[in-house]
Write an enzyme that holds these catalytic residues in place. Sequence first.
Site, PDB file in Angstrom:
ATOM      1  N   HIS A   1      18.894  31.088  51.912  1.00  0.00           N
ATOM      2  CA  HIS A   1      20.433  30.714  51.570  1.00  0.00           C
ATOM      3  C   HIS A   1      20.311  30.421  50.159  1.00  0.00           C
ATOM      4  O   HIS A   1      19.979  28.903  50.154  1.00  0.00           O
ATOM      5  CB  HIS A   1      21.341  30.026  52.547  1.00  0.00           C
ATOM      6  CG  HIS A   1      21.326  31.025  54.252  1.00  0.00           C
ATOM      7  ND1 HIS A   1      20.869  30.541  54.810  1.00  0.00           N
ATOM      8  CD2 HIS A   1      22.151  31.978  54.144  1.00  0.00           C
ATOM      9  CE1 HIS A   1      20.611  31.120  56.068  1.00  0.00           C
ATOM     10  NE2 HIS A   1      22.065  31.798  55.716  1.00  0.00           N
TER      11      HIS A   1
ATOM     12  N   ASP B   1      50.882  54.001  33.547  1.00  0.00           N
ATOM     13  CA  ASP B   1      51.492  53.393  33.645  1.00  0.00           C
ATOM     14  C   ASP B   1      52.721  53.677  33.128  1.00  0.00           C
ATOM     15  O   ASP B   1      53.380  53.557  32.979  1.00  0.00           O
ATOM     16  CB  ASP B   1      51.521  52.203  32.809  1.00  0.00           C
ATOM     17  CG  ASP B   1      50.172  51.360  33.672  1.00  0.00           C
ATOM     18  OD1 ASP B   1      50.513  50.863  34.960  1.00  0.00           O
ATOM     19  OD2 ASP B   1      49.462  50.767  32.995  1.00  0.00           O
TER      20      ASP B   1
ATOM     21  N   LYS C   1      16.490  37.856  56.674  1.00  0.00           N
ATOM     22  CA  LYS C   1      18.746  37.753  56.149  1.00  0.00           C
ATOM     23  C   LYS C   1      18.283  36.349  54.520  1.00  0.00           C
ATOM     24  O   LYS C   1      17.312  35.859  55.182  1.00  0.00           O
ATOM     25  CB  LYS C   1      19.316  36.321  57.223  1.00  0.00           C
ATOM     26  CG  LYS C   1      20.704  36.452  56.701  1.00  0.00           C
ATOM     27  CD  LYS C   1      21.289  35.795  58.057  1.00  0.00           C
ATOM     28  CE  LYS C   1      23.102  35.129  57.462  1.00  0.00           C
ATOM     29  NZ  LYS C   1      23.138  34.041  57.890  1.00  0.00           N
TER      30      LYS C   1
ATOM     31  N   LYS D   1      42.021  46.188  29.807  1.00  0.00           N
ATOM     32  CA  LYS D   1      42.317  47.947  28.855  1.00  0.00           C
ATOM     33  C   LYS D   1      42.073  48.610  27.934  1.00  0.00           C
ATOM     34  O   LYS D   1      42.489  49.629  27.748  1.00  0.00           O
ATOM     35  CB  LYS D   1      44.185  47.879  29.302  1.00  0.00           C
ATOM     36  CG  LYS D   1      44.937  47.715  31.077  1.00  0.00           C
ATOM     37  CD  LYS D   1      45.941  48.023  31.337  1.00  0.00           C
ATOM     38  CE  LYS D   1      46.395  47.807  32.754  1.00  0.00           C
ATOM     39  NZ  LYS D   1      47.928  47.896  32.540  1.00  0.00           N
TER      40      LYS D   1
END
Length: 537
Positions: A132, A350, A158, A309
């Site tokens: 980890h 939109d 893992k 956007k």
Amino acid sequence: MTHLAVSIMVHDLAQASSAAIRAAEQGADLVEFRIDRFTQDADALIKLIENSPLPCIVTCRPQWEGGDYDGEEQSRIALLAQLHQGLRQPAYIDFELAAYQQSDQARRKINQAVDHPGQVGTTTTGLILSSHDMDGRPVDLYQCIEAMAATRACRVIKIAWMARSLRDNLEAFEIISQRHKPTIALCMGEAGLPSRVLAKKFGALLTFAAIDENSGTAPGQPTVQQIKNLYRWDAVDAETRVYGVIGWPVGHSLSPTIHNAGFDQAAFNGVYLPMPIPPAYEHFKATISSWIDASTLHFRGASVTLPHKENLIRFVEEVGGQVDALAAQIGAANTLTITEDGTLAASNTDSDAALTAVCHAMNITTSQLEGRRVALIGAGGVARAVAVAFARQKATVVVYNRTYDRAIALANSLTGIGGKIVPAKLEKLCDSCCQIYINCTPIGMHPNTNATPIEATKPTKGWGPGTVVFDTIYNPLSTRLLQEAQADGCIVINGVEMFVRQAAAQFALWTGCEAPLDLFRRTITDHFTDTQINGAG
Ligand code: NAP
């Protein structure tokens, strides 16, 4: 099979047992008992394992690996090594690669407690070797994986690290797909959510989830309820198409709630995720390109919100995709669509959403807007999309804005598209004589619900029955502006209508099916009704 595992921090026997029962009731098929803080009573732990309603992993994570255990290493190993002695054994014990590599004695003891090709004892418990990194991607990621793969006693690999960006998920998917051995590869933190939700798509051994919001054992861990009900765990398979909402921030977005509910209703094999991408264009381009290039991910589209956007238009133009005429005119797009053959399209849903919301409420067609006067309050991004929509129908749009220069700039940049766009000062709103009023500012939005954009300046002419008042805000559902307009007999429309309509158009582009608009409406309305009842709205 990919397991849905609930990780339980053990404080006492009764609490851990009842948490395991709840995990089973919620639909998990594995539990992890994290015994970091409960190491004094081996008999109690053996009983906990024997009585567990689900197969279990036992983990005692030391502090140096991001856990809570701060005792002697030898005691920890001795405890883990005796947990298989009960009537039922743990399905797995999890042990850190670093500790396993550090001492011969540790290796010997752990190997004696787990099943592996050289084992002469009767243990059936498998060994998960784990690594980890709570700070970021470990530099020795692949060396760790190779070492785990080469260890005979290791049944499961893992690896978990703190995601630096959405791109880290792709590496986790690649590691799982290599399948040296059954593998768990998870990215932590907000950007790591796709690795948790899509673990099943790539065939990981398991993903972890929490019983509730307060009991997660790692950053970014979703709840069982979220992973099953919101992110469609049972429906996900290798072919599942992936969609998302791209923005910064996106944690608050309701788009995953409605789109996943829509996919469910339409039995469409898709899943929709939050996709946080930092504001700069370089981040946007690098992330989207890498997600598109990962062919087994089947990334097929995204809703795009602030601040990306404009970036979407730039990106799609750069890669030679299609930018639709409306989006080009507005200069902003909110929808990315990627076809099976890799063609990209940017569109703006939109604009039509605002238009059809108004026409639906007035019971008219869009062409019947010709010649009508529309007052827009605000001159930002939403106002621009709405102005284009109405001007294209030859309506006269008067843009009232606090910063007059921005209203002028908006009007000047949108000439020659049909109707007129006229700039005006916000304080002149009282002199307006319009049939439709649209609030495109945040005035009145939670938590400032006492505010209204037309407090002292309510228009005197023509305001009343027949006037349409549309507030693009959807939190709260009924703003002060809408409440007062309703009291004056106006036709009122709230922001939910625009939100669900822009989402419905995206849904249709991606799935080829008509969106369940009523389900979308109900989902959003229920969400805000619940949060407002609970005082969090
Ligand atoms: P924006 O680009 O930041 O523009 C905000 C506009 O509001 C600007 O014209 C600004 O005026 C004006 N404004 C802000 N605070 C004001 C105040 N206190 N008094 C007077 N004017 C003020 O924001 P946007 O992206 O256009 O979003 C506007 C609103 O649309 C949002 O707040 C949200 O509620 C709503 N919205 C709805 C949906 C939906 O689907 N229903 C989707 C997105 C957004 P200046 O130019 O003077 O700064």
